[in-house]
Structures are given as structure tokens and as C-alpha cells.
Motif scaffolding. Sequence first.
Motif, PDB file in Angstrom:
ATOM      1  N   ASP A  83       0.871  -1.181   0.000  1.00  0.00           N
ATOM      2  CA  ASP A  83       0.000   0.000   0.000  1.00  0.00           C
ATOM      3  C   ASP A  83       0.911   1.234   0.000  1.00  0.00           C
ATOM      4  OD1 ASP A  83      -1.564   2.205   0.795  1.00  0.00           O
ATOM      5  OD2 ASP A  83      -3.078   0.835   1.614  1.00  0.00           O
ATOM      6  N   VAL A  84       0.887   1.949  -1.086  1.00  0.00           N
ATOM      7  CA  VAL A  84       1.832   3.056  -1.239  1.00  0.00           C
ATOM      8  C   VAL A  84       1.518   4.176  -0.258  1.00  0.00           C
ATOM      9  CG1 VAL A  84       2.712   4.783  -2.849  1.00  0.00           C
ATOM     10  CG2 VAL A  84       2.158   2.482  -3.666  1.00  0.00           C
ATOM     11  N   GLU A  85       0.243   4.449  -0.133  1.00  0.00           N
ATOM     12  CA  GLU A  85      -0.142   5.580   0.713  1.00  0.00           C
ATOM     13  C   GLU A  85       0.212   5.322   2.174  1.00  0.00           C
ATOM     14  OE1 GLU A  85      -4.068   8.384   1.477  1.00  0.00           O
ATOM     15  OE2 GLU A  85      -4.186   6.679   0.118  1.00  0.00           O
ATOM     16  N   HIS A  86      -0.082   4.103   2.641  1.00  0.00           N
ATOM     17  CA  HIS A  86       0.168   3.788   4.061  1.00  0.00           C
ATOM     18  C   HIS A  86       1.501   3.077   4.272  1.00  0.00           C
ATOM     19  CE1 HIS A  86      -4.284   4.091   3.691  1.00  0.00           C
ATOM     20  NE2 HIS A  86      -4.078   4.889   4.749  1.00  0.00           N
ATOM     21  N   ARG A  87       2.200   2.828   3.187  1.00  0.00           N
ATOM     22  CA  ARG A  87       3.506   2.172   3.246  1.00  0.00           C
ATOM     23  C   ARG A  87       3.438   0.874   4.060  1.00  0.00           C
ATOM     24  NH1 ARG A  87       7.899   7.087   3.548  1.00  0.00           N
ATOM     25  NH2 ARG A  87       7.016   8.228   1.795  1.00  0.00           N
ATOM     26  N   ALA A  88       2.410   0.135   3.775  1.00  0.00           N
ATOM     27  CA  ALA A  88       2.200  -1.131   4.496  1.00  0.00           C
ATOM     28  C   ALA A  88       2.106  -2.248   3.476  1.00  0.00           C
ATOM     29  CB  ALA A  88       0.919  -1.063   5.315  1.00  0.00           C
ATOM     30  N   SER A  89       2.559  -3.411   3.857  1.00  0.00           N
ATOM     31  CA  SER A  89       2.490  -4.530   2.919  1.00  0.00           C
ATOM     32  C   SER A  89       1.825  -5.729   3.560  1.00  0.00           C
ATOM     33  CB  SER A  89       3.887  -4.906   2.443  1.00  0.00           C
ATOM     34  OG  SER A  89       4.693  -5.284   3.518  1.00  0.00           O
ATOM     35  N   THR A  90       1.108  -6.487   2.735  1.00  0.00           N
ATOM     36  CA  THR A  90       0.457  -7.714   3.169  1.00  0.00           C
ATOM     37  C   THR A  90       0.771  -8.803   2.156  1.00  0.00           C
ATOM     38  OG1 THR A  90      -1.515  -7.081   1.940  1.00  0.00           O
ATOM     39  CG2 THR A  90      -1.460  -6.484   4.273  1.00  0.00           C
ATOM     40  N   SER A  91       0.459 -10.024   2.503  1.00  0.00           N
ATOM     41  CA  SER A  91       0.687 -11.094   1.538  1.00  0.00           C
ATOM     42  C   SER A  91      -0.237 -12.265   1.830  1.00  0.00           C
ATOM     43  CB  SER A  91       2.142 -11.549   1.580  1.00  0.00           C
ATOM     44  OG  SER A  91       2.435 -12.110   2.844  1.00  0.00           O
ATOM     45  N   TRP A  92      -0.433 -13.098   0.856  1.00  0.00           N
ATOM     46  CA  TRP A  92      -1.147 -14.369   1.036  1.00  0.00           C
ATOM     47  C   TRP A  92      -0.474 -15.452   0.211  1.00  0.00           C
ATOM     48  CZ3 TRP A  92      -2.477 -15.684  -3.763  1.00  0.00           C
ATOM     49  CH2 TRP A  92      -3.009 -14.749  -4.670  1.00  0.00           C
ATOM     50  N   THR A  93      -0.752 -16.674   0.564  1.00  0.00           N
ATOM     51  CA  THR A  93      -0.188 -17.810  -0.166  1.00  0.00           C
ATOM     52  C   THR A  93      -1.316 -18.628  -0.770  1.00  0.00           C
ATOM     53  OG1 THR A  93       1.693 -17.906   1.328  1.00  0.00           O
ATOM     54  CG2 THR A  93       1.242 -19.882   0.021  1.00  0.00           C
ATOM     55  N   GLY A  94      -1.187 -18.912  -2.037  1.00  0.00           N
ATOM     56  CA  GLY A  94      -2.227 -19.631  -2.764  1.00  0.00           C
ATOM     57  C   GLY A  94      -1.839 -21.069  -3.032  1.00  0.00           C
ATOM     58  N   PRO A  95      -2.348 -21.625  -4.122  1.00  0.00           N
ATOM     59  CA  PRO A  95      -2.128 -23.045  -4.397  1.00  0.00           C
ATOM     60  C   PRO A  95      -0.722 -23.358  -4.889  1.00  0.00           C
ATOM     61  CG  PRO A  95      -3.350 -22.035  -6.168  1.00  0.00           C
ATOM     62  CD  PRO A  95      -3.206 -20.983  -5.119  1.00  0.00           C
ATOM     63  N   GLU A  96      -0.454 -24.639  -4.980  1.00  0.00           N
ATOM     64  CA  GLU A  96       0.850 -25.075  -5.491  1.00  0.00           C
ATOM     65  C   GLU A  96       0.968 -24.728  -6.979  1.00  0.00           C
ATOM     66  OE1 GLU A  96       1.484 -29.169  -4.804  1.00  0.00           O
ATOM     67  OE2 GLU A  96       1.701 -28.947  -2.622  1.00  0.00           O
ATOM     68  N   VAL A  97       2.220 -24.519  -7.371  1.00  0.00           N
ATOM     69  CA  VAL A  97       2.501 -24.197  -8.770  1.00  0.00           C
ATOM     70  C   VAL A  97       3.464 -25.250  -9.295  1.00  0.00           C
ATOM     71  CG1 VAL A  97       3.411 -22.452 -10.366  1.00  0.00           C
ATOM     72  CG2 VAL A  97       2.238 -21.736  -8.266  1.00  0.00           C
ATOM     73  N   GLY A  98       3.261 -25.643 -10.530  1.00  0.00           N
ATOM     74  CA  GLY A  98       4.118 -26.668 -11.124  1.00  0.00           C
ATOM     75  C   GLY A  98       5.498 -26.144 -11.492  1.00  0.00           C
ATOM     76  N   GLU A  99       6.270 -27.050 -12.067  1.00  0.00           N
ATOM     77  CA  GLU A  99       7.646 -26.711 -12.420  1.00  0.00           C
ATOM     78  C   GLU A  99       7.709 -25.781 -13.627  1.00  0.00           C
ATOM     79  OE1 GLU A  99      10.580 -27.745 -10.965  1.00  0.00           O
ATOM     80  OE2 GLU A  99       9.376 -28.562  -9.326  1.00  0.00           O
ATOM     81  N   ALA A 100       6.779 -25.986 -14.554  1.00  0.00           N
ATOM     82  CA  ALA A 100       6.843 -25.208 -15.800  1.00  0.00           C
ATOM     83  C   ALA A 100       6.387 -23.771 -15.539  1.00  0.00           C
ATOM     84  CB  ALA A 100       5.977 -25.866 -16.858  1.00  0.00           C
ATOM     85  N   TYR A 101       6.561 -22.949 -16.558  1.00  0.00           N
ATOM     86  CA  TYR A 101       6.137 -21.553 -16.416  1.00  0.00           C
ATOM     87  C   TYR A 101       4.622 -21.461 -16.548  1.00  0.00           C
ATOM     88  CZ  TYR A 101      10.973 -20.092 -16.823  1.00  0.00           C
ATOM     89  OH  TYR A 101      12.297 -19.901 -16.592  1.00  0.00           O
ATOM     90  N   PRO A 102       3.953 -21.036 -15.508  1.00  0.00           N
ATOM     91  CA  PRO A 102       2.491 -20.947 -15.571  1.00  0.00           C
ATOM     92  C   PRO A 102       2.055 -19.566 -16.079  1.00  0.00           C
ATOM     93  CG  PRO A 102       3.234 -20.580 -13.339  1.00  0.00           C
ATOM     94  CD  PRO A 102       4.472 -20.721 -14.190  1.00  0.00           C
TER      95      PRO A 102
END
Lengths: 249, 640
Positions: B433-452
Motif C-alpha cells: 500500500d503506497v499511501e500507508h507504506r504497508a504490505s500484506t501477503s497471502w499464499t495460494g495453491p501449489e505451482v508446477g515446475e513449468a512456467y504458468p
Amino acid sequence: MIESANAAPVVAIDGLTVRYGRKTAVDDVSLRIPAGAVYALLGRNGAGKSSLVHCLLGLRRPDAGRVTLLGHDAWRERRHAMLHTGVVPEDPDPSPGLTPVELARFCSRLYPTWNTADVAERLRRVGVPAGLRFGSLSKGQKKLVSLALALGPMPKLLVLDDPTLGLDVPGRRTFFEELVGELSDRGTTVLLTTHDLVSAEGVADRVGILVDGRLVVDETMEALKARHAALPALEEIFLAVTGQRSEVA
Amino acid sequence: MMRGAILIAMREVRERRAVLAAALVAGLLPFASPLIPGVAAARAGEARDAMAAILALGLGVILSILLGATAVARDLAENRLGFDFARPIGALGIWAGRLGAAVGLTLAAIVIVATPASLIGGRISLPDRGETIGEIGLPVLGAVLLFVGLAHAASVAFRSRSRWLALDLVGLVVVLLLAASGVKRIHDAFAVETAWLVGTVAVVALIPALWIASALQVARGRTDLVRGHRTQSIALWSMLLVLALAIAGFSLWFVAADVDDLVAAWAEPAPAGPWIALDGTARGRPGLEAQFLLDTESGRSIRLAPGDLTSGNATMFTRDGRSAVWMHRMAGSNTIEVEVIDLAGPDPRPRMTSIAFDLLMPIRADLSPSGTRLATLQGRSLAVHDLEAGRILAAATLAETDQTWGRVRVTFVDENRVRVYVLGERLIAHELDVEHRASTSWTGPEVGEAYPALHWRAGHDRLILADPGPTGAVLLDGSSGATIRQLGALGAQSVTSCGFLDDGRIAMVAEPVWGRAALELLSTDGAPLASFDLGTTDPSTTFWLGAEAAPGMLLIGRSSRTEPGELPAGRLMLVDLSTGMVREVEGGGRPVAAMSWIDQQRPAQPASVAARLVQRARSVWLLDPASATLRLLAGRDEPS
């Protein structure tokens, strides 16, 4: 010794002009040297002798006029003209690292008329050490080697550009003795520029005098002397013609 | 001429025969290399060969300079050249004999020095030049000719001490500046090999120029040093000036490639508006990666500085297509500068910002919707820059990221929020968040070896992760990474291409039945809405889902899989999203909107240029959806 007027001159100069920037060194000079003549070209320092000789030898392109040697244009056909021309320059100019024998060997391959024995004999006669490099020879020896190399091809024309400059009296004598011997043997045409008027008087049959680039005298020695009967020697005549001494005085 | 030249050359060699004796002594020196302290006995052979090579080359350089400087000029200055001119030898014979002897002596000395070591068992080689006579001999001969010619010209100039020396100095400066600037101009355009080639040609061309000038100097100047110098100067600098002007002219022409000159072109369109970024190779300009901004409506183009295309960062447009930004590596420098352009103005011109990066190009970047902010990812550092002020508005260090260009995305969600999608073992989203200079994150599903492929809807509330691996295509909640629905997988429903339509629906090409393809339309939550048959397929068939070339008309490409890097023309079709009617586009090609599956997703607005742009082999075309015909914009219409 002078051939008929109809014979082609060995040297023909027509309207020769040489300039260095704004300075005119040779100004509209025309002259003819017939076969067999010994032509003494005289003049004070800076009169234009060297410039004329340079044009004659194809070393410099005339700004105007034309020079032919033995029927060849001196600038465009220099190589052909030099086949029958011997040159003794003011400063002997062969490679200083070679001996006279090596120099003679080099020259011998360039001329079909080269006389190896004559050159060897001439070098022996004047006492030039055969194994010494040219750069190590005395000034007189260098001049004599140059003369020997110039005479090697049995030239029809010999150009001597102040050949005795810097030589002492014995050296000059030896040089001119060689020259006179050559002339009596072969009847080679000679153009001689020199300040040594005494020697020139002894060998020349025609005289040209340059004053400030202009040829003010061009006639036989006899005619010149006849015109200046009051003056005893060529030197006196030269001084009078070049304005350094009054003829009346 | 030849006989006179040979005789003079023989005389010169004889006079300077000490050079050969010295070379013979130098040739024996390498055999003393084992006596050098520190040289191991086992490596004595290598030391001997190296010493022989160094001595041969060193002596060659020294001799070519010394002999070149004295072959003619010394005798000319010391009034000894008249001896040769008093002989029945042509001026060119004198020239050839004297300078030829200098070259011959130098080469002979090199051979004499190198031969003993070569015969004993070593092999003399030049670095990167090989070992054959041709590979070694030609460069050595060229270098000797060059040094002899240079030394002769310089010697004549300095010995004459005439006013023509001033011309030499002016000529040198002018020619060097022109030629060097020309070569640098090509080098700065990242056509490094061409710059080397031009530089090499210039040096090689210098050799005949020097030798012709020296021939004229002897032939015209003869025993007059000043006159000879004048002839040499005029001849040399005339030729070199022509050469330098040719180089300068060529370099100007080289970098001044126009869009029409492109023989291979690739495009990056603005999501809206008429502008596209073009880059490609231009006719007759090997190594040049020309870059342009092209207004597809007016045909007006803006040439951009040729870029270092290895950077991986293409031109980035705002979503309205009114401004663009790109990063440009300065040639010969480690600095990467950022340039912007206002495309809405009457006279768009690139403008350098005060933002610069050292050494490393950001692995990913994105331009904010307003075009005033630039988000960059370098390593784990995410930063948002103010393009006008050049300062950093907000920054964050990501806990987890991936340094592989194809597995990271950086994108503005809106003017104040930047997201970094990391396709590592699992899909991770970091949001700053540029205005509040705060960051968040989440983790989703698994990703394969190839480029998705990763697609997002405007606002990033929905994502599609299209993994060529076993995961298949899944619809995700953009705020949490939670899986909403499996869109397809291997087996029952293989998804080959998918994406969001402008209205939020999902379009997907799948194989509901083995051997037949269908365009599936899904709701925003992935619920099936419609299915249209696209015909039979085989295992090599690939579909490229483009955008709406006209409202409700989806552009889809279809091709057979080929080797990596090839862009087959394939078939191109317009599919009516309400009826499923398919209309073939003559000539075929691939929708450009579908091609950035590994790049940043820049959704094309319906009927926009971006939605109608087609890549065919090495050319870029614009589709007229009404007539289903293509118009060539850039590149050559030839198969790749």
C-alpha cells in the motif's frame, strides 16, 4: 665539338618557370644544349640553378614550360631519360651503408650500357678503397665515386650539379681531370653548374648565366669572351654580368 | 617498375641485413627460457613458445615502425633520395622497393624469430586467432603493412616540419572524431558486432589509404620533402575523410532505421488507444534492435533509442494508453535509465526521468494507471517511484520471491496498491500500500515446475492460474488466494488457453471431448455459461486466446506446436460470443494479446488496437474485424 643547328638538342628547355609560393625561382627560361656541348650554367646562390637542375632531372614538376632530355619529357618520362644520363649531385647521395663496389653492382643491373670494367678502373685509379662503406669515405672520395657511378652507364648526358662544392684544390683538380678525360674519350654532353669558374672556364664551351631566375647569358664561351674582351677571365665576366663589378672598372 | 623495385628492395635488404642477424639472435633467446627463475621445467616448452611469440610480435612492431619511418623519409630528409631518382627507375618502383623492403624485412625478422621455437616442437599461435598460416599470417601481414604505412606517413610529416603538419593534426582530429563517433553510435545502439566490424573495416581501409598516399608522396613529391608531405597530406586526409564520413554516414543511417525498414517486428500494444511499441531488426542493419512507438491510426512513429533487449522489460503503457515508460541501459555503462513519454500531447517526445538503476535492470516493473508512478522489483526489493520527482514513494523487502523473470509479476492494482505475484512452489501475492507504506501477503495453491500463466481481472478480485502441469487452470480469490473453482485439468477437461473478458466473464479453450476443442464461456465465478465447438484437434494443436477484436467478437489463434521460439502463422478466427459462429481471418496469425502469457498481463480493451493486433511470423498486422482482413503494420510478410 658543337653539332649542327639541325641536330636535336640533348637538353631542350622551353619557357621554364619554377615558383615557390610567391617567389619565382626560375623565370621563363629557354635554352638548348646541343650534343657534345659542355654547358656551364652559372649564377649566384639563389639564382635558380638548382631549381633548373631539379626540373631537368625530373625531380620537380615545372610550374610552366617544358624540359626534355634526350627527347624525353623530364617529368613524365624521367625513367627513359635517366637511362642515358649520369648525375653527380651537389651532395653525394648513395646509400652510406654500402661500399662503392656494392653501389656499382646495384647500378650495373639498371643500365644495359653499364661498363663494369671502366667503373672498376676509375675507382682504382682515384684510389677509393673498395671495401669501405660510402659513408666512411672522404668528401673528395665521395665525389669521385659519384662521378664514377655517373659515368658507368656511358651516358649521353652528364649533369654535374656543383660537383666540386666543398672540395679543396687538389680534390677539384682530380675531379676535373677525370671529367676532362671522360670528355676527351667519349664526347659526352655535359651540363655543369658550379661556382668554380676557373675550372668551368677550362672545360665549358657554352655558358649560361642565371640572374634572379632569368637566363641573361646563353652563348658560346668564345662569343661571351669576345663580347667582354676587356675582361680577362670568365670570373670577371660573371661578376660584370651579375652586376657585382662594373665592366668599365 | 618491377625490376627497379626488386633491385631497390634487394639493395635495402642488403644495407639493413643486420636486422636479420639480430632477429636470428632473438630467435634463439626463447631457448634460454628454462633459465628464467620461476619457470618450471615441465612448462619450459610453453615458456619458450610464449617467449618466441612475444619476441616475434614485439620485434615485428618495433621493426615495422623503425623501418617504415626510415625507408623513404630519412633519405628524403637527408637529400639521398636523388640517387634513386637519378637512375632509370620509375617513382613507383622506388616507392615499392623501399617500402616493400621494410615490409619484407619485418616479416622475415618475425619468421626468423618464431621459426626455431616452432621447429623444435612448439606451435606459435596468436590469441583467439588460431594457428594456421592464414589465420596468423594475414593479421600479421596486415599489422606490418599498417605500422609501416603509419610510420612512413608520420615520419614524412614530422621531418618536413612544414605547415602541412597543421593539416595533418586537424585531419587526424576530424577523422578520428568522425570515425570514432560513428563506431560509438553503432556500439551505443548495442550492435556491438557491427561496431567491431565497422571499426575493423576502418582500420583495414586505413592500410590502402596510407600506402596510396605514400605512393603519391613519392611519385609527385619525389625529392622535395615539403611537396611530398603536401601531396601525402592532401591524399591521405581526403581518403580518410571520405572513409570517416562514410562511417559517420553509415552510422547515422544505421541507427535511423524507420518502421518501414523493419524486416522482423514484434509489438507490445497499449491496452487502449492507437499506440503500440515495436521492436525488431531492420534491413541492412545487423545487430540493431530498433525500437519505435507507432501510432497505428496516423502512421506517425517515434524512434526510441535502441535498447538492450536482453533486459526483459518491454515498454509499459498506462491502461488508457496515454503515456508510456521504458527502461534503457546506456551503452558502455552500468546505468539503467528510465524514460517516459506523454502520448496524448501534440508532439510526443521521450523524456529522461531522474530515476536510474545501477548494474541490475529491475526484474519486473509496472506503470501505474495514471502514468505517474513506476513500481520496480530488484531482487527482493519492491519500490514505487514518483516518475516526476524521481523519489521513492514506498518500498518493501519481500520475504519470499523468485529471481526467475518468468515466475514473477509486478502490477498496480490501482494507483495506490502494487502487487507482486511470485510463482514459486506456491503462488504468493505481496501487496504494498503506497499511501500507508504497508504490505500484506497471502499464499495460494501449489505451482508446477513449468512456467504458468497468471491472469487477473481488473481490481484483482479474481485470478486464473493456468498451470501447464497437473494443477490445470484454477480460479482464485484475488484477496486471499483461495481456490474458487477448478476450471480444467488434464484428462476430462484439458484447458489450453484461458483469460478474462472485459466484462469479467471467463473465456477458456478446452477439450471437453478428446480430439475436439471448444470455447467455454464461464461466469465470474467459473460457472459454465456457453460452449462453442472449435473443431477437431490433434496432440500438437495449441489455441491462443486473444481479446475482443470487436465487442462480442473474440479473436483466437490456432496453431500446431513447434520448436521453442518459432511463431507459426497458424489459423486465426473470430468467434461470435453470442452465437459461437466462427469466421476465419485470411492469412492467419496469432493474437498479440494472447502472446504475453509469460509476460505482464495487459488486458486489451474490446475493439482496441491491442485486441486487434496480430503477429504473423516476423510481421505485425492489424485486424479489421468487419472484413476479417489484416493490414501489415511492420516487418516482412515472410514465414519465419
